[in-house]
Design an enzyme around this catalytic site. Structure first.
Site, PDB file in Angstrom:
ATOM      1  N   HIS A 264       0.958  -2.282   3.149  1.00 45.29           N
ATOM      2  CA  HIS A 264       0.667  -3.666   3.543  1.00 45.29           C
ATOM      3  C   HIS A 264      -0.364  -4.317   2.614  1.00 45.29           C
ATOM      4  O   HIS A 264      -0.069  -5.303   1.945  1.00 45.29           O
ATOM      5  CB  HIS A 264       0.137  -3.692   4.979  1.00 45.29           C
ATOM      6  CG  HIS A 264       1.080  -3.112   5.986  1.00 45.29           C
ATOM      7  ND1 HIS A 264       2.310  -3.659   6.290  1.00 45.29           N
ATOM      8  CD2 HIS A 264       0.976  -2.017   6.757  1.00 45.29           C
ATOM      9  CE1 HIS A 264       2.907  -2.938   7.218  1.00 45.29           C
ATOM     10  NE2 HIS A 264       2.127  -1.932   7.519  1.00 45.29           N
TER      11      HIS A 264
HETATM   12  O1  RIB Z   1      -1.038  -4.832   9.748  1.00 45.46           O
HETATM   13  C1  RIB Z   1      -1.620  -4.234   8.628  1.00 45.46           C
HETATM   14  C2  RIB Z   1      -2.938  -4.878   8.326  1.00 45.46           C
HETATM   15  O2  RIB Z   1      -3.870  -4.667   9.371  1.00 45.46           O
HETATM   16  C3  RIB Z   1      -3.588  -4.229   7.091  1.00 45.46           C
HETATM   17  O3  RIB Z   1      -4.452  -5.152   6.477  1.00 45.46           O
HETATM   18  C4  RIB Z   1      -4.373  -3.102   7.702  1.00 45.46           C
HETATM   19  O4  RIB Z   1      -5.454  -2.688   6.868  1.00 45.46           O
HETATM   20  C5  RIB Z   1      -4.895  -3.770   8.944  1.00 45.46           C
HETATM   21  O5  RIB Z   1      -6.066  -4.510   8.576  1.00 45.46           O
END
Ligand code: RIB
Ligand code: CA
Length: 336
Positions: A259
């Site tokens: 992500h």
């Molecule tokens: O959904 C994923 C996000 O939420 C990423 O940024 C992870 O690090 C959490 O912060």
């Protein structure tokens, strides 16, 4: 090569750390600073993790400023079950370093950088946007100095944790609303796309063959990322956790979604992505079941004026290209 001035706001966490591996290896990014926020874990932990990761990567020259310990208007909901009680399950630093930590809070530091920069600066947010909301609220005069905001999160019709809300929005939807309506161009790398930005089990195994400090960090955290790895002795929050079964979608078939790394990749290698928009976007802040749901008006139901449409939707990723960029970035730190 012309370097793009950026500041990165993180809630380091496992994928934030892997995103910093890409950012610090990128020859076309001039990282003016990194700011920390509560999200995956508390801000004391995200700050400690960020300072240690930058030092490990040989980038202790990058100033770090700590930000919000809680969302604007609600208690912090963390994700320790995903990232571990420390925020970096699977990797332990020999010592904690604090030499790069600034005295002032994140928003004051951001303001200093924006005001002193001779060119506009991109703000990359990899966690809840509480710090950006405080910056824009306290110092609206800096908005013209922001090139754009690049954010990991939001979604058109999917969610994590939950069917429709994404973590970085769900933790602080009030902050998200303030920032997405601030008029600053807002580029979301949404969950719809970051779910396509994954490493397969076999591709993850390849990381084990790599050497160097970044490889050791990634080898530790990449294989400890997710609710399935909660260890019995981890002191996770009592009740503050948003414990859901997100492990299924994020890691089905042994794959791991990148992500935050894919969001930084959008900064340094935009050719790997496509973008749609601009659209009008708002967020549910009071929904009993849907708080944190991002309403992206792709079909113009609200007939908003063009000057209310600041939201861009990064809607596809070249997964192979992203994987290669991630591998190259990890190897960048290998000495010799
Ligand atoms: O959904 C994923 C996000 O939420 C990423 O940024 C992870 O690090 C959490 O912060
Ligand atoms: Ca994050």
């Amino acid at each position: 090569m012309k370097k793009k001035p950026v500041m990165i706001d993180v809630d380091t966490g496992i994928d934030d750390a892997m995103a910093l591996v890409i950012a610090c290896a990128a020859e076309n990014l001039d990282i003016k600073g990194v700011t920390t926020v509560a999200g995956n874990v508390e801000v004391k932990d995200t700050t400690r993790n960020t300072l240690n990761v930058l030092d490990l990567l040989g980038r202790g020259d990058i100033p770090v400023a700590a930000g919000a310990a809680a969302p604007l208007a609600r208690p912090l909901a963390k994700a320790s079950y995903v990232h571990g009680a420390t925020g970096l399950r699977g990797y332990n630093f020999k010592e904690n370093v604090r030499y790069a930590l600034r005295e002032e809070p994140a928003w004051d530091f951001m303001r200093q950088v924006l005001e002193s920069s001779g060119e506009k600066v991109t703000l990359c947010a990899l966690g809840p946007v509480t710090n950006l909301a405080v910056l824009i609220e306290k110092y609206p005069e800096v908005k013209p100095k922001i090139e754009r905001i690049v954010f990991m999160g939001a979604s058109y019709h999917t969610g994590n944790p939950g069917p429709v809300q994404t973590f970085n929005v769900m933790v602080d939807p009030e902050a998200f609303r303030q920032v997405v309506h601030s008029g600053v161009p807002f580029y979301a790398v949404p969950l719809d796309t970051t779910r396509k930005a994954y490493l397969t089990a076999q591709e993850k195994e390849a990381v084990k063959e790599m050497a160097g400090p970044a490889a050791e960090l990634v080898q530790g955290v990449l294989f400890s990322y997710g609710a399935a790895f909660v260890t019995g002795d981890e002191q996770l929050d009592d009740g503050q956790e948003v414990s859901t079964t997100t492990g299924n979608k994020e890691r089905e078939g042994g794959k791991t979604c990148l992500h935050d790394p894919s969001t930084v990749a959008f900064l340094t290698a935009p050719e790997l992505f496509t973008v749609a928009g601009p659209y009008y976007c708002d967020v549910e802040c009071k929904g009993e079941l849907t708080s944190g749901f991002t309403l992206i008006d792709k079909e113009d139901w609200y007939c908003k004026d063009e000057d209310e449409k600041h939201f861009y939707f990064v809607d596809s990723v070249n997964r192979e290209g992203l994987k290669d960029l991630f591998y190259r970035s990890i190897r960048h730190y290998q000495k010799g």
